[in-house]
Scaffold this motif. Sequence first.
Motif, short mmCIF file in Angstrom:
data_model
loop_
_atom_site.label_atom_id
_atom_site.label_comp_id
_atom_site.label_asym_id
_atom_site.label_seq_id
_atom_site.Cartn_x
_atom_site.Cartn_y
_atom_site.Cartn_z
N GLN A 161 0.81 -1.22 0.00
CA GLN A 161 0.00 0.00 0.00
C GLN A 161 0.84 1.27 0.00
O GLN A 161 0.40 2.31 -0.45
N ILE A 162 2.07 1.18 0.51
CA ILE A 162 3.00 2.31 0.47
C ILE A 162 4.22 1.86 -0.31
O ILE A 162 4.94 0.95 0.11
N LEU A 163 4.43 2.47 -1.47
CA LEU A 163 5.50 2.06 -2.38
C LEU A 163 6.50 3.19 -2.58
O LEU A 163 6.11 4.33 -2.86
N VAL A 164 7.77 2.87 -2.47
CA VAL A 164 8.82 3.78 -2.89
C VAL A 164 9.29 3.33 -4.25
O VAL A 164 9.62 2.15 -4.46
N ILE A 165 9.30 4.25 -5.21
CA ILE A 165 9.71 3.94 -6.58
C ILE A 165 10.90 4.82 -6.92
O ILE A 165 10.84 6.05 -6.84
N LYS A 166 11.99 4.18 -7.29
CA LYS A 166 13.20 4.92 -7.65
C LYS A 166 13.43 4.85 -9.15
O LYS A 166 13.45 3.78 -9.75
N ILE A 167 13.55 6.00 -9.78
CA ILE A 167 13.88 6.05 -11.20
C ILE A 167 15.22 6.74 -11.37
O ILE A 167 15.46 7.81 -10.81
N GLY A 168 16.11 6.10 -12.12
CA GLY A 168 17.46 6.62 -12.28
C GLY A 168 17.63 7.42 -13.55
O GLY A 168 16.72 7.56 -14.36
N THR A 169 18.84 7.90 -13.72
CA THR A 169 19.16 8.75 -14.87
C THR A 169 18.90 8.04 -16.18
O THR A 169 18.33 8.61 -17.12
N THR A 170 19.31 6.77 -16.28
CA THR A 170 19.16 6.05 -17.55
C THR A 170 17.71 5.84 -17.92
O THR A 170 17.39 5.70 -19.11
N SER A 171 16.83 5.79 -16.94
CA SER A 171 15.40 5.56 -17.22
C SER A 171 14.65 6.85 -17.48
O SER A 171 13.51 6.81 -17.94
N LEU A 172 15.27 7.98 -17.19
CA LEU A 172 14.57 9.26 -17.27
C LEU A 172 15.09 10.16 -18.38
O LEU A 172 14.51 11.21 -18.64
N THR A 173 16.16 9.75 -19.04
CA THR A 173 16.77 10.63 -20.04
C THR A 173 16.95 9.91 -21.38
O THR A 173 16.94 8.69 -21.47
N HIS A 174 17.12 10.72 -22.41
CA HIS A 174 17.50 10.20 -23.71
C HIS A 174 18.99 9.84 -23.68
O HIS A 174 19.71 10.18 -22.72
N GLU A 175 19.47 9.21 -24.73
CA GLU A 175 20.87 8.80 -24.77
C GLU A 175 21.82 9.99 -24.73
O GLU A 175 22.96 9.86 -24.27
N ASN A 176 21.36 11.14 -25.19
CA ASN A 176 22.22 12.33 -25.17
C ASN A 176 22.20 13.05 -23.83
O ASN A 176 22.83 14.10 -23.67
N GLY A 177 21.47 12.50 -22.85
CA GLY A 177 21.47 13.06 -21.51
C GLY A 177 20.34 14.02 -21.21
O GLY A 177 20.17 14.43 -20.06
#
Length: 270
Positions: free
Chosen positions: A9-25
């Motif tokens: 019911q309580i979730l911590v979700i971690k998203i990193g740089t590679t999952s949030l950006t294009h290949e050019n950063g």
Amino acid sequence: MHDNLADAQILVIKIGTTSLTHENGTVDLHKMDQMARILTDLENGGRRVILVSSGAIGCGMHRLRMSSRPSTLEEKQMAASVGQGLLMELYHRSFDSYYQNIAQILLTKDVFYNKIKRHNAMHTFAALLREGIIPIVNENDAVSTDEIEEERFGDNDRLSAMTANLIGADGLVILSDVDGLYDKDPYKYEDAERISVVEKITPQLMALGDSSASKLGTGGMITKLEAARYATGHGIPTLITSGEDLNVLYEIVNGKNAGTLFLADAPSVK
């Protein structure tokens, strides 16, 4: 012992740089909007979510037109100072589309060990979750330093695990550039097989993390295994999976083990 996170019911979700950006950063705006829609949907369904998000330095690099990731501490802190506000502005735009309130929480490692700071942080999180506000957590890169060990996490994998413990989360999801832990490096071996469930974190398992580094993030698989070891040692099941398609979060809350699940209370190696 549950073999999925369907009841969390309580979730911590971690998203990193590679999952949030294009290949050019640069920031992937479609990904950011998708994250906002899914997390809002989970909130609307009665769950409480906390997002631990990287990306401040990347946003700062883009605004400052830096062609490569800064190498000195001062440059990293400069980029983070410029980028953190930009990152939150982008999140606000995305979440506002779904009428979802969010809040920014910047942490340093000492918050978790100082009794007063820890107490205040716990109450802040509790108030936000009670009101249905999604906290977006990041390390306070602008003030934390490598020279002061108790201040710095080094990567947001560890931060997400410590945050999950701080708030008493029911589960931790770490979104990576691979869909879990493999028995050998999947970038090198076509016959590599994903490990679905881990009951015990052993030295042999940690060694797999050393040979399966992520490609673009500041941490690799080893940092995710260390985060899983910390979280499971504090009674929090942890799932490492791919952040390429964020719809995987729906699969997770519907009981599908779409990655590698580390069971809570698994005996861990110090």
